[in-house]
Design a protein around this motif. Structure first.
Motif, short mmCIF file in Angstrom:
data_model
loop_
_atom_site.label_atom_id
_atom_site.label_comp_id
_atom_site.label_asym_id
_atom_site.label_seq_id
_atom_site.Cartn_x
_atom_site.Cartn_y
_atom_site.Cartn_z
N ILE A 1 0.86 -1.18 0.00
CA ILE A 1 0.00 0.00 0.00
C ILE A 1 0.89 1.23 0.00
CG2 ILE A 1 -1.64 1.35 1.35
CD1 ILE A 1 -2.74 -1.28 2.45
N ALA A 2 0.70 2.10 -0.99
CA ALA A 2 1.39 3.40 -1.02
C ALA A 2 0.40 4.44 -0.50
CB ALA A 2 1.82 3.73 -2.44
N PHE A 3 0.66 4.94 0.72
CA PHE A 3 -0.33 5.86 1.31
C PHE A 3 -0.02 7.30 0.90
CE2 PHE A 3 2.73 4.71 4.68
CZ PHE A 3 3.17 5.92 5.19
N VAL A 4 -0.27 7.56 -0.39
CA VAL A 4 0.08 8.86 -0.97
C VAL A 4 -1.12 9.60 -1.57
CG1 VAL A 4 2.45 8.15 -1.45
CG2 VAL A 4 0.68 7.72 -3.17
N ASP A 5 -2.31 9.05 -1.38
CA ASP A 5 -3.49 9.65 -1.99
C ASP A 5 -4.03 10.78 -1.10
OD1 ASP A 5 -5.70 10.23 -3.49
OD2 ASP A 5 -6.55 8.21 -3.49
N PHE A 6 -3.24 11.87 -1.03
CA PHE A 6 -3.66 13.05 -0.27
C PHE A 6 -2.95 14.28 -0.83
CE2 PHE A 6 0.08 11.51 1.96
CZ PHE A 6 0.75 12.65 2.37
N ASP A 7 -3.42 15.44 -0.44
CA ASP A 7 -2.87 16.72 -0.91
C ASP A 7 -1.65 17.08 -0.06
OD1 ASP A 7 -2.29 19.37 -1.52
OD2 ASP A 7 -4.39 19.95 -1.72
N GLY A 8 -0.47 16.80 -0.60
CA GLY A 8 0.75 17.03 0.16
C GLY A 8 1.02 18.50 0.44
N ALA A 9 0.68 19.38 -0.50
CA ALA A 9 0.90 20.82 -0.29
C ALA A 9 0.06 21.32 0.88
CB ALA A 9 0.56 21.58 -1.56
N ARG A 10 -1.18 20.88 0.95
CA ARG A 10 -2.07 21.29 2.04
C ARG A 10 -1.55 20.75 3.37
NH1 ARG A 10 -6.91 18.59 3.87
NH2 ARG A 10 -8.09 19.95 5.25
N ALA A 11 -1.04 19.53 3.36
CA ALA A 11 -0.51 18.94 4.59
C ALA A 11 0.69 19.72 5.11
CB ALA A 11 -0.14 17.48 4.34
N LEU A 12 1.58 20.12 4.20
CA LEU A 12 2.75 20.89 4.63
C LEU A 12 2.34 22.25 5.18
CD1 LEU A 12 5.35 20.14 1.81
CD2 LEU A 12 5.08 19.01 4.02
N GLU A 13 1.36 22.86 4.57
CA GLU A 13 0.87 24.16 5.05
C GLU A 13 0.28 24.05 6.45
OE1 GLU A 13 -1.90 25.54 2.17
OE2 GLU A 13 -0.37 25.84 0.60
N ALA A 14 -0.40 22.91 6.71
CA ALA A 14 -1.03 22.73 8.02
C ALA A 14 0.00 22.62 9.13
CB ALA A 14 -1.91 21.48 8.00
N LEU A 15 1.21 22.19 8.79
CA LEU A 15 2.26 22.07 9.80
C LEU A 15 3.17 23.29 9.85
CD1 LEU A 15 1.44 18.98 9.73
CD2 LEU A 15 3.80 18.54 10.30
N ALA A 16 2.90 24.28 9.02
CA ALA A 16 3.81 25.42 8.90
C ALA A 16 4.00 26.15 10.22
CB ALA A 16 3.30 26.38 7.83
N ALA A 17 2.95 26.26 11.02
CA ALA A 17 3.05 27.01 12.27
C ALA A 17 3.27 26.12 13.48
CB ALA A 17 1.77 27.83 12.48
N ALA A 18 3.49 24.82 13.25
CA ALA A 18 3.61 23.88 14.37
C ALA A 18 4.98 23.97 15.02
CB ALA A 18 3.37 22.45 13.87
N PRO A 19 5.07 23.78 16.33
CA PRO A 19 6.37 23.77 17.00
C PRO A 19 7.17 22.54 16.61
CG PRO A 19 4.62 23.13 18.52
CD PRO A 19 3.95 23.59 17.27
N THR A 20 8.47 22.58 16.85
CA THR A 20 9.34 21.50 16.39
C THR A 20 9.06 20.18 17.10
OG1 THR A 20 11.02 22.22 17.98
CG2 THR A 20 11.22 23.04 15.72
N ASP A 21 8.43 20.23 18.29
CA ASP A 21 8.13 18.98 18.99
C ASP A 21 6.71 18.48 18.72
OD1 ASP A 21 6.83 21.00 20.31
OD2 ASP A 21 7.38 20.36 22.34
N PHE A 22 6.04 19.07 17.73
CA PHE A 22 4.66 18.70 17.43
C PHE A 22 4.61 17.32 16.78
CE2 PHE A 22 1.12 18.74 14.27
CZ PHE A 22 0.07 18.71 15.18
N VAL A 23 3.76 16.45 17.33
CA VAL A 23 3.55 15.12 16.77
C VAL A 23 2.09 15.01 16.37
CG1 VAL A 23 3.63 12.63 17.18
CG2 VAL A 23 5.35 14.13 18.24
N PRO A 24 1.78 15.00 15.07
CA PRO A 24 0.39 14.95 14.63
C PRO A 24 -0.30 13.67 15.09
CG PRO A 24 1.87 15.48 12.81
CD PRO A 24 2.73 15.05 13.95
N GLU A 25 -1.52 13.80 15.57
CA GLU A 25 -2.30 12.64 15.98
C GLU A 25 -3.18 12.17 14.82
OE1 GLU A 25 -1.70 11.12 18.70
OE2 GLU A 25 -0.35 12.65 19.50
N ALA A 26 -3.85 11.04 15.03
CA ALA A 26 -4.64 10.42 13.97
C ALA A 26 -5.72 11.37 13.43
CB ALA A 26 -5.27 9.13 14.47
N ALA A 27 -6.40 12.06 14.35
CA ALA A 27 -7.48 12.95 13.92
C ALA A 27 -6.94 14.07 13.03
CB ALA A 27 -8.20 13.53 15.12
N PHE A 28 -5.75 14.56 13.36
CA PHE A 28 -5.15 15.65 12.59
C PHE A 28 -4.87 15.19 11.16
CE2 PHE A 28 -1.40 17.92 11.01
CZ PHE A 28 -1.78 19.24 11.18
#
Length: 432
Positions: free
Chosen positions: A381-408
């Motif tokens: 399974i290649a889990f790549v069926d998502f908008d990578g640009a949007r995902a990077l933008e969502a983490l743009a303001a996150a602190p360096t110790d931020f670990v995204p959870e499943a809901a995110f």
């Protein structure tokens, strides 16, 4: 008139060759979509992330470059690649140890053409290693690995394979984080493999195309432990999101410069040189810097969180899955559902993936294509069926110790999670 048809003039090896499985599944998905079907593209392993802005700007700035470049590659790029390996892995090399090609895939083909040796491939492995050897008439030796050992190649297995002819020329392909399962190696494991390869005088082709996508940023090259016998393969397709740009790199130990020169001689009579604008832009990518590091940090966080969430879903649905350490692949084994699947006429990985695609629209590749036994119920399974640009933008303001959870990550990749819901529902129906 009698006589042979034109297709009978094909070389027997080519006549029996199928298109690359990863590209074929992409074409199949397009056909189904043209017929109005909803398809979830978990087959082709193409990075979902955009090329970093500074690298795109470098390409734009050098779009007018039109001249043939040196067959071994642009000197500034070869120097940048050498500095990159020295900076990241402490590998002692210079630009004279580097060759640039139109994708690492092409360089792998030229290596096998230039070096007359047996190809040793741990299984499961990427789909194109073995077919390239077949095209060239090179012998291939598969080394089975086990899920219980994280699909890692163990020194003992390598030792046993080489025992009958210990001095035979061989190329061992070591790919990690690995396609198709995302597994990797510790420093001690690499050191043990290196010691065995050195003693057996095996050339190691270390395919590190996913190295920068180690979720913890902790990738280590086996060239640290076996510098005199390791060729490091890399490129822009995975960590830089630039698969279609087709740029690959090989970095050789100084003692194997004769092999680099042989490959360059073949390249001069085949592809001549790699695209000039792409090479100039790639200098910027390999130079690194703050923006590139930010891009990599965000990419790793997204992929790591997706891997954890999706692995949990697969296990809940009845699959066995090895935890990946990097890249964007999972390699589940549905063997615990063998009897209910057999009751529906599904006996192996090819039938499993075909039925799943037809009945749910979820496209993944059978373990058979990665060198596993055809009756084994594994799949990639290649889990790549998502908008990578949007995902990077969502983490743009996150602190360096931020670990995204499943809901995110589920909010960032709804199509991907819908695909896993369909897969789980289908497996649940099978189980009943």
């Amino acid at each position: 008139m009698g006589g042979r048809g034109p297709e009978e003039n094909l070389h027997p090896i080519v006549r029996g060759l199928r298109p690359s499985a990863t590209l074929a599944i992409n074409e199949r998905c397009r056909e189904l979509e043209r017929d109005g079907r909803q398809v979830f593209r978990l087959g082709l392993g193409q990075s979902p992330f955009p090329v970093p802005r500074t690298v795109v700007e470098a390409l734009r700035a050098h779009a007018s470059q039109k001249d043939y470049l040196p067959v071994r590659g642009l000197e500034a790029l070869r120097d940048a690649v050498a500095r990159y390996h020295a900076r990241r892995q402490g590998i002692p090399c210079t630009g004279d140890d580097v060759i640039i090609g139109p994708g690492s895939k092409e360089l792998m083909f030229l290596l096998q053409l230039a070096y007359d040796g047996e190809l040793v491939i741990p299984t499961p492995s990427w789909v194109s290693y073995e077919p390239q050897a077949r095209i060239l008439g090179r012998p291939v030796r598969w080394v089975p690995t086990r899920a219980e050992e994280g699909w890692r190649l163990l020194p003992g297995a390598l030792e046993r394979l080489c025992a009958a002819e210990p001095g035979r020329p061989r190329i061992l392909i070591l790919n990690y984080p690995a396609n198709p399962h995302g597994g990797s190696y510790t420093s001690d494991e690499l050191a043990a493999l290196a010691e065995t390869a050195r003693r057996l005088r095996i050339v190691v082709l270390s395919d590190e195309i996913y190295g920068e996508l180690h979720y913890e940023g902790a990738h280590q090259s086996i060239a640290r432990h076996y510098p005199e016998g390791t060729i490091v393969s890399g490129g822009l397709s995975k960590w830089c999101g630039a698969g279609g740009w087709r740029l690959g790199t090989f970095t050789f130990p100084r003692s194997m410069r004769w092999l680099l020169q042989a490959m360059a001689a073949v390249a001069s009579e085949t592809y001549t040189s790699t695209s000039a604008p792409i090479q100039f832009a790639a200098v910027r990518a390999f130079e690194g810097g703050t923006e590139i590091e930010r891009y990599l940090w965000r990419s790793r966080r997204v992929l790591g969180a997706l891997a954890r969430a999706l692995t949990a879903r697969l296990r809940a649905a009845g699959a066995r899955v090895v935890d990946p350490a990097g890249a964007f692949y999972l390699f589940p084994d549905f063997g615990d559902l063998r009897e209910p699947l057999r009751a529906r006429g599904i006996e192996g990985s090819a039938a499993l993936c075909e039925r799943l695609l037809e009945e749910t629209g979820v496209a993944m590749l059978p373990g058979r294509d990665f060198g596993r036994p055809p009756e084994e119920l594994t799949a990639r399974i290649a889990f790549v069926d998502f908008d990578g640009a949007r995902a990077l933008e969502a983490l743009a303001a996150a602190p360096t110790d931020f670990v995204p959870e499943a809901a995110f990550v589920e909010s960032l990749a709804p199509n991907l999670f819908r695909a896993f819901d369909r897969l789980a529902a289908w497996l649940g129906a099978v189980d009943r």
